[in-house]
Design a protein around this motif. Structure first.
Motif, short mmCIF file in Angstrom:
data_model
loop_
_atom_site.label_atom_id
_atom_site.label_comp_id
_atom_site.label_asym_id
_atom_site.label_seq_id
_atom_site.Cartn_x
_atom_site.Cartn_y
_atom_site.Cartn_z
N ASP A 17 13.08 3.00 -8.66
CA ASP A 17 14.63 3.44 -10.10
C ASP A 17 14.50 4.80 -10.36
O ASP A 17 13.59 5.23 -10.56
N HIS A 18 15.86 5.53 -9.90
CA HIS A 18 15.60 6.98 -9.80
C HIS A 18 14.77 7.30 -11.96
O HIS A 18 13.95 8.70 -11.51
N GLU A 19 15.71 7.28 -12.63
CA GLU A 19 14.77 7.15 -13.84
C GLU A 19 14.01 7.27 -14.03
O GLU A 19 12.80 8.54 -14.20
N ILE A 20 12.74 6.15 -13.84
CA ILE A 20 11.73 5.66 -13.93
C ILE A 20 10.96 6.74 -13.56
O ILE A 20 9.52 7.24 -12.98
N ALA A 21 10.66 6.55 -11.63
CA ALA A 21 10.46 7.68 -10.35
C ALA A 21 10.12 8.82 -10.91
O ALA A 21 8.93 9.53 -10.84
N LEU B 241 -1.44 1.31 -10.96
CA LEU B 241 -1.86 0.30 -11.14
C LEU B 241 -1.86 -0.76 -12.24
O LEU B 241 -2.06 -1.41 -11.76
N ARG B 242 -1.07 -0.12 -13.15
CA ARG B 242 -0.75 -1.31 -14.47
C ARG B 242 0.24 -1.85 -14.27
O ARG B 242 0.50 -3.15 -14.18
N PHE B 243 0.83 -0.99 -14.18
CA PHE B 243 2.51 -1.63 -14.07
C PHE B 243 2.91 -2.65 -12.49
O PHE B 243 4.09 -3.29 -12.73
N TYR B 244 3.23 -1.71 -11.51
CA TYR B 244 3.40 -1.73 -10.16
C TYR B 244 2.57 -2.71 -9.91
O TYR B 244 3.00 -3.74 -8.76
N HIS B 245 0.75 -3.08 -9.94
CA HIS B 245 0.08 -4.17 -9.39
C HIS B 245 -0.44 -4.66 -10.33
O HIS B 245 -1.01 -6.19 -10.25
N ASP B 246 -0.34 -5.14 -12.13
CA ASP B 246 -0.56 -5.88 -13.01
C ASP B 246 -2.57 -5.80 -13.40
O ASP B 246 -2.74 -7.19 -13.80
N MET C 257 10.35 -0.80 -16.61
CA MET C 257 9.07 -0.62 -15.25
C MET C 257 8.63 -2.07 -15.13
O MET C 257 8.75 -2.39 -12.94
N LYS C 258 7.71 -2.79 -15.59
CA LYS C 258 7.87 -3.90 -15.09
C LYS C 258 8.80 -4.53 -13.89
O LYS C 258 8.57 -5.61 -12.80
N LYS C 259 9.65 -5.26 -14.48
CA LYS C 259 10.95 -5.81 -14.46
C LYS C 259 11.62 -5.39 -13.12
O LYS C 259 11.94 -5.94 -12.35
N ASN C 260 11.22 -3.71 -12.86
CA ASN C 260 12.01 -2.90 -11.90
C ASN C 260 11.09 -2.45 -11.34
O ASN C 260 10.99 -1.94 -10.08
N ASN C 261 9.80 -3.71 -10.63
CA ASN C 261 9.34 -2.84 -9.77
C ASN C 261 9.34 -3.15 -7.72
O ASN C 261 8.59 -2.84 -7.58
N ALA C 262 10.42 -3.55 -8.01
CA ALA C 262 11.10 -2.86 -6.31
C ALA C 262 10.83 -1.82 -5.47
O ALA C 262 11.68 -1.24 -6.86
N TYR C 263 11.17 -0.82 -4.76
CA TYR C 263 11.63 0.75 -5.00
C TYR C 263 12.20 0.84 -3.78
O TYR C 263 12.34 1.67 -3.22
N VAL D 29 0.75 -1.01 -0.05
CA VAL D 29 -0.22 0.19 0.19
C VAL D 29 0.88 1.71 0.02
O VAL D 29 0.73 2.15 -0.72
N TYR D 30 1.95 1.32 1.00
CA TYR D 30 2.92 2.34 1.12
C TYR D 30 3.23 2.90 -0.62
O TYR D 30 3.68 4.18 -1.19
N ARG D 31 3.78 1.83 -0.81
CA ARG D 31 4.63 2.12 -2.88
C ARG D 31 3.21 2.04 -3.24
O ARG D 31 4.14 3.00 -4.07
N THR D 32 2.28 2.10 -3.30
CA THR D 32 1.51 2.88 -4.64
C THR D 32 1.66 4.29 -3.95
O THR D 32 1.23 4.97 -4.86
#
Length: 190
Positions: A119-123, A139-144, A184-190, A32-35
């Motif tokens: 990931d600083h660049e994407i963020a 919602l699309r890329f980080y929560h599929d 973006m999808k591969k680097n979904n770890a914050y 939740v915090y990540r979102t």
């Protein structure tokens, strides 16, 4: 968390078990915090929104339909609380703007912050999107979620979600250059 265990916790929470709430809170907080961190710029505001989300979860748990996935329901709460926060923030901003115009003071606003773990660049590119575009991308890329599920979560027509999604992708391609969006999808770890 396995869904059977989670549903047992939910049943205990409905009965008022605070320990079950604490367990569910610990299991869902990071996601939740990540979102929220992508949708709300300032850390202090994020904490306020997080508190509202979990207070709303506790108070509306009796309305939860167990036929729907809990995570989907929880993300719906997240989106609604972020939207409420934005409305409150906009009202406060308008009041502040009127006061400043009246007193002729100038203020400089901080730039949006970026989660240190992202990931600083994407963020940074995501932060440049509009709030509505950012919601769809997160919602699309980080929560599929599918575009149809996002439409349900946001309470808007699927065509609007598709439009925001494609506009977001174009903007991200512009900001990121030739960076493939699959990253973006591969680097979904914050």
């Amino acid at each position: 968390m396995q869904s059977e265990h989670m549903y047992q916790l939910l049943a205990k929470m409905i009965e008022g078990d605070q320990q079950a709430f604490q367990t569910l809170y610990e299991a869902t907080y990071r996601d939740v915090y990540r979102t929220v961190s992508f949708l709300v710029d300032h850390p202090q505001d994020r904490e306020d929104v997080m508190n509202e989300i979990y207070m709303q979860m506790w108070s509306s748990l009796a309305n939860y339909d167990t036929n729907r996935p809990f995570k989907f329901w929880l993300h719906g709460l997240v989106i609604r609380q972020v939207q409420r926060f934005r409305v409150k923030r906009w009202r406060r901003f308008r009041i502040f703007e009127r006061i400043c115009a009246f007193s002729r003071e100038e203020h400089h606003w901080d730039r949006p912050t970026v989660s240190e773990d992202a990931d600083h660049e994407i963020a940074q590119a995501i932060q440049k999107l509009t709030d509505k575009q950012r919601e769809v991308i997160i919602l699309r890329f980080y929560h599929d979620y599918t575009l149809e599920e996002i439409a349900t979560l946001l309470g808007i027509p699927p065509g609007t979600v598709k439009s925001r999604y494609h506009a977001s992708l174009q903007a991200l391609r512009k900001y990121l250059g030739n960076l493939p969006l699959e990253r973006m999808k591969k680097n979904n770890a914050y």
